[in-house]
Design a protein around this motif. Structure first.
Motif, PDB file in Angstrom:
ATOM      1  N   VAL A 187       0.849  -1.192   0.000  1.00 18.25           N
ATOM      2  CA  VAL A 187       0.000   0.000   0.000  1.00 18.25           C
ATOM      3  C   VAL A 187       0.885   1.243   0.000  1.00 18.25           C
ATOM      4  N   SER A 188       0.615   2.161  -0.916  1.00 19.13           N
ATOM      5  CA  SER A 188       1.323   3.441  -0.947  1.00 19.13           C
ATOM      6  C   SER A 188       0.475   4.506  -0.260  1.00 19.13           C
ATOM      7  N   GLY A 189       1.097   5.648   0.043  1.00 16.69           N
ATOM      8  CA  GLY A 189       0.391   6.726   0.722  1.00 16.69           C
ATOM      9  C   GLY A 189       0.210   7.942  -0.160  1.00 16.69           C
ATOM     10  N   ALA A 190      -0.428   8.948   0.389  1.00 13.41           N
ATOM     11  CA  ALA A 190      -0.661  10.199  -0.339  1.00 13.41           C
ATOM     12  C   ALA A 190      -0.969  11.304   0.669  1.00 13.41           C
ATOM     13  N   THR A 191      -0.969  12.548   0.163  1.00 13.20           N
ATOM     14  CA  THR A 191      -1.190  13.715   1.020  1.00 13.20           C
ATOM     15  C   THR A 191      -2.305  14.587   0.438  1.00 13.20           C
ATOM     16  N   PRO A 192      -3.338  14.889   1.228  1.00 12.93           N
ATOM     17  CA  PRO A 192      -4.340  15.861   0.759  1.00 12.93           C
ATOM     18  C   PRO A 192      -3.706  17.245   0.620  1.00 12.93           C
ATOM     19  N   LYS A 193      -4.388  18.164  -0.017  1.00  6.54           N
ATOM     20  CA  LYS A 193      -3.886  19.536  -0.130  1.00  6.54           C
ATOM     21  C   LYS A 193      -3.736  20.132   1.262  1.00  6.54           C
ATOM     22  N   THR A 194      -2.510  20.563   1.570  1.00  9.20           N
ATOM     23  CA  THR A 194      -2.226  21.019   2.934  1.00  9.20           C
ATOM     24  C   THR A 194      -2.937  22.319   3.281  1.00  9.20           C
TER      25      THR A 194
ATOM     26  N   SER B  25      16.483   5.232  -5.759  1.00  8.67           N
ATOM     27  CA  SER B  25      17.023   6.097  -6.816  1.00  8.67           C
ATOM     28  C   SER B  25      16.494   7.505  -6.634  1.00  8.67           C
ATOM     29  N   GLY B  26      17.110   8.447  -7.350  1.00 13.31           N
ATOM     30  CA  GLY B  26      16.673   9.844  -7.277  1.00 13.31           C
ATOM     31  C   GLY B  26      17.857  10.764  -7.166  1.00 13.31           C
ATOM     32  N   THR B  27      17.684  12.020  -7.582  1.00 13.08           N
ATOM     33  CA  THR B  27      18.770  12.995  -7.549  1.00 13.08           C
ATOM     34  C   THR B  27      18.664  13.905  -6.331  1.00 13.08           C
ATOM     35  N   THR B  28      17.464  14.475  -6.089  1.00 18.02           N
ATOM     36  CA  THR B  28      17.295  15.360  -4.929  1.00 18.02           C
ATOM     37  C   THR B  28      17.386  14.568  -3.641  1.00 18.02           C
ATOM     38  N   PHE B  29      16.676  13.444  -3.561  1.00 17.65           N
ATOM     39  CA  PHE B  29      16.777  12.526  -2.437  1.00 17.65           C
ATOM     40  C   PHE B  29      16.479  11.125  -2.951  1.00 17.65           C
ATOM     41  N   LYS B  30      17.021  10.134  -2.274  1.00 19.12           N
ATOM     42  CA  LYS B  30      16.818   8.748  -2.661  1.00 19.12           C
ATOM     43  C   LYS B  30      15.431   8.280  -2.249  1.00 19.12           C
ATOM     44  N   GLU B  31      14.779   7.523  -3.127  1.00 23.57           N
ATOM     45  CA  GLU B  31      13.457   6.975  -2.828  1.00 23.57           C
ATOM     46  C   GLU B  31      13.341   5.609  -3.469  1.00 23.57           C
ATOM     47  N   ILE B  32      12.754   4.662  -2.733  1.00 25.66           N
ATOM     48  CA  ILE B  32      12.487   3.359  -3.325  1.00 25.66           C
ATOM     49  C   ILE B  32      11.038   3.325  -3.785  1.00 25.66           C
ATOM     50  N   SER B  33      10.822   2.956  -5.011  1.00 22.66           N
ATOM     51  CA  SER B  33       9.480   2.960  -5.598  1.00 22.66           C
ATOM     52  C   SER B  33       8.675   1.771  -5.081  1.00 22.66           C
ATOM     53  N   SER B  34       7.371   1.827  -5.308  1.00 23.49           N
ATOM     54  CA  SER B  34       6.515   0.708  -4.917  1.00 23.49           C
ATOM     55  C   SER B  34       6.940  -0.571  -5.621  1.00 23.49           C
ATOM     56  N   LYS B  35       7.313  -0.453  -6.904  1.00 22.99           N
ATOM     57  CA  LYS B  35       7.732  -1.633  -7.671  1.00 22.99           C
ATOM     58  C   LYS B  35       8.988  -2.246  -7.068  1.00 22.99           C
ATOM     59  N   ARG B  36       9.991  -1.404  -6.796  1.00 22.18           N
ATOM     60  CA  ARG B  36      11.235  -1.907  -6.217  1.00 22.18           C
ATOM     61  C   ARG B  36      11.006  -2.456  -4.806  1.00 22.18           C
ATOM     62  N   PHE B  37      10.155  -1.788  -4.046  1.00 25.26           N
ATOM     63  CA  PHE B  37       9.861  -2.266  -2.696  1.00 25.26           C
ATOM     64  C   PHE B  37       9.209  -3.641  -2.760  1.00 25.26           C
ATOM     65  N   ALA B  38       8.280  -3.817  -3.709  1.00 23.58           N
ATOM     66  CA  ALA B  38       7.589  -5.107  -3.856  1.00 23.58           C
ATOM     67  C   ALA B  38       8.545  -6.206  -4.306  1.00 23.58           C
ATOM     68  N   GLU B  39       9.643  -5.832  -4.972  1.00 22.76           N
ATOM     69  CA  GLU B  39      10.613  -6.827  -5.442  1.00 22.76           C
ATOM     70  C   GLU B  39      11.540  -7.330  -4.339  1.00 22.76           C
ATOM     71  N   THR B  40      11.498  -6.703  -3.174  1.00 23.40           N
ATOM     72  CA  THR B  40      12.355  -7.114  -2.057  1.00 23.40           C
ATOM     73  C   THR B  40      12.141  -8.597  -1.769  1.00 23.40           C
TER      74      THR B  40
END
Length: 434
Positions: free
Chosen positions: A32-39, A144-159
């Motif tokens: 399950v991934s998350g999200a943010t409503p308009k702050t 992966s990422g340039t500004t900050f590292k992030e693991i995607s849902s796909k990569r996380f699921a491949e663990t």
């Protein structure tokens, strides 16, 4: 996808014990991934739906969490793609940073900086918690990422997930947590020991300054030949030929200069060579957080070096040993004066040059300054050696912690004395490859 297929349609690798299974995390757990409503939309916030972020996880490192700083309303929840997951799910921060782990203590949701694994009934939540905590280096490596590292849902699921039957999972967790609790207790003891060495340093400085308090006390300006601010030119981290290092507020630590992180300016920068440091110049941190503002250190001429505008340079006359002035400023006596004159500016504490010039400097005769410095230095050097030894022990403990996590998910923990040999061997192998 069914739990039965996930449980039995897997393959084992030779590294796993007989009877254990292996599969991709996403083939075993629902991701399950998350999200943010308009702050900025007030009606989306302040409800009763727990909403967790990596920042919440950084503040509270408990194994089980029931909510974060903010909660969503039903409208807020419906406005974004965040999804509730049940208690017992395992939450992992997927960015800023990768690898915080917690078990959901109730039904909740997260922002987009988290990925959550909802385990089936044959995977114990605590087992999955420790497994994913041990997998942090792998998760970081695949982010992966340039500004900050992030693991995607796909990569996380491949663990890759390996697991024994439910009863064995729970036995592994009990043994693992027993070992880790003892390592945690040892870590707490070493941290207290390091803190005591700092208490020794502070007590020594307090004693030497207090014993000299019958000496003349005069404004610092009485014995200063120079009090000036550093360069405001923007410095860069990658030096070119002949570039000049610039000491900044982060380089002033524990009464000394830390040279491990430097920035540079060109040799033809404005105000050079006027703002080059001379051996014995004292640098005073005029702007920082409240606990660090007013700290100082003495430059002992390594190479042509300048200093940034958040620092003030003081050059003393021959009646004051700059190391003595440094000791007085960093002592409880000096910190008391700093606290009495500090001002807050845009979230930062500040002590300007005028207040520094007014610092009530204790000035015994020069010979006494050097005698007291010598005595203080002997104690500080002993405390430093002790702290270094303690930190080596702590490093060894961290190696054993990584080793016991590794051994747990290879089926090597028995709960008997033989575990100590397994951990020592794994820690030694890790040390040889690091």
């Amino acid at each position: 996808r069914s739990s039965r297929r996930a449980q039995h349609g897997t393959h084992r690798v030779s590294a796993q014990p007989t009877g254990w299974s292996e599969a991709a995390l996403g083939d075993v757990c629902r991701i399950v991934s998350g999200a943010t409503p308009k702050t900025g939309v007030t009606k989306y916030w302040g409800g009763e739906i727990p909403w967790l972020t990596p920042n919440d996880m950084s503040r509270d490192r408990s194994q089980t969490l029931t909510g974060g700083e903010r909660y969503l309303t039903e409208l807020g929840y419906d406005s974004c793609s965040a999804r509730l997951f049940p208690a017992g799910s395992v939450i992992v921060s997927s960015r800023a940073p990768v690898g915080y782990v917690a078990i959901a203590g109730r039904e909740m949701c997260t922002n987009q900086g988290c990925k959550t694994a909802v385990p089936p009934d044959f995977i114990d939540s605590r087992y999955l918690y420790w497994y994913l905590l041990a997998a942090k280096p792998d998760l970081e490596a695949r982010a992966s990422g340039t500004t900050f590292k992030e693991i995607s849902s796909k990569r996380f699921a491949e663990t890759r997930l390996v697991w024994p039957d439910l009863a064995e999972q729970r036995r592994v967790v009990e043994i693992l947590e027993d070992h880790l609790s003892r390592l945690d207790a040892a870590s707490s003891a070493t941290n207290r020991a390091v803190a005591r060495t700092e208490v020794l340093r502070v007590a020594s400085s307090a004693a030497e300054v207090s014993a000299a308090s019958g000496s003349v006390i005069v404004p610092l300006s009485r014995h200063s030949l120079l009090v000036d601010y550093g360069t405001s030119m923007k410095a860069h981290p990658e030096p070119q030929a002949s570039d000049v290092p610039v000491l900044r507020m982060g380089n002033v630590k524990h009464g000394r200069l830390d040279w491990s992180s430097l920035k540079y300016i060109p040799p033809d920068a404005p105000d050079l060579p006027r703002l080059l440091l001379r051996d014995g110049d004292l640098l005073f941190n005029r702007t920082n957080s409240a606990e660090h503002v007013g700290k100082s250190a003495v430059y002992l001429g390594r190479e042509p070096t300048s200093f940034a505008s958040y620092l003030i340079r003081v050059r003393f006359d021959e009646q004051v040993n700059p190391e003595w002035a440094n000791l007085v400023i960093n002592s409880p006596y000096g910190r008391g004066y700093i606290a009495s004159v500090v001002s807050q500016q845009v979230g930062q504490a500040n002590v300007n040059g005028t207040k520094l010039k007014a610092f009530p400097l204790v000035v015994p005769p020069l010979a006494e300054q050097e005698e007291r410095l010598s005595r203080h230095s002997l104690l500080v050097n002993s405390a430093d050696r002790l702290a270094d030894g303690i930190r080596r022990v702590e490093g060894r403990g961290q190696g054993l912690r990584r080793a016991v996590l590794s051994a747990a998910f290879k089926g090597k923990l028995t709960g008997r004395h033989a575990d100590d040999d397994v951990m020592e061997e794994a820690a030694s192998l890790e040390g040889a490859t690091r």
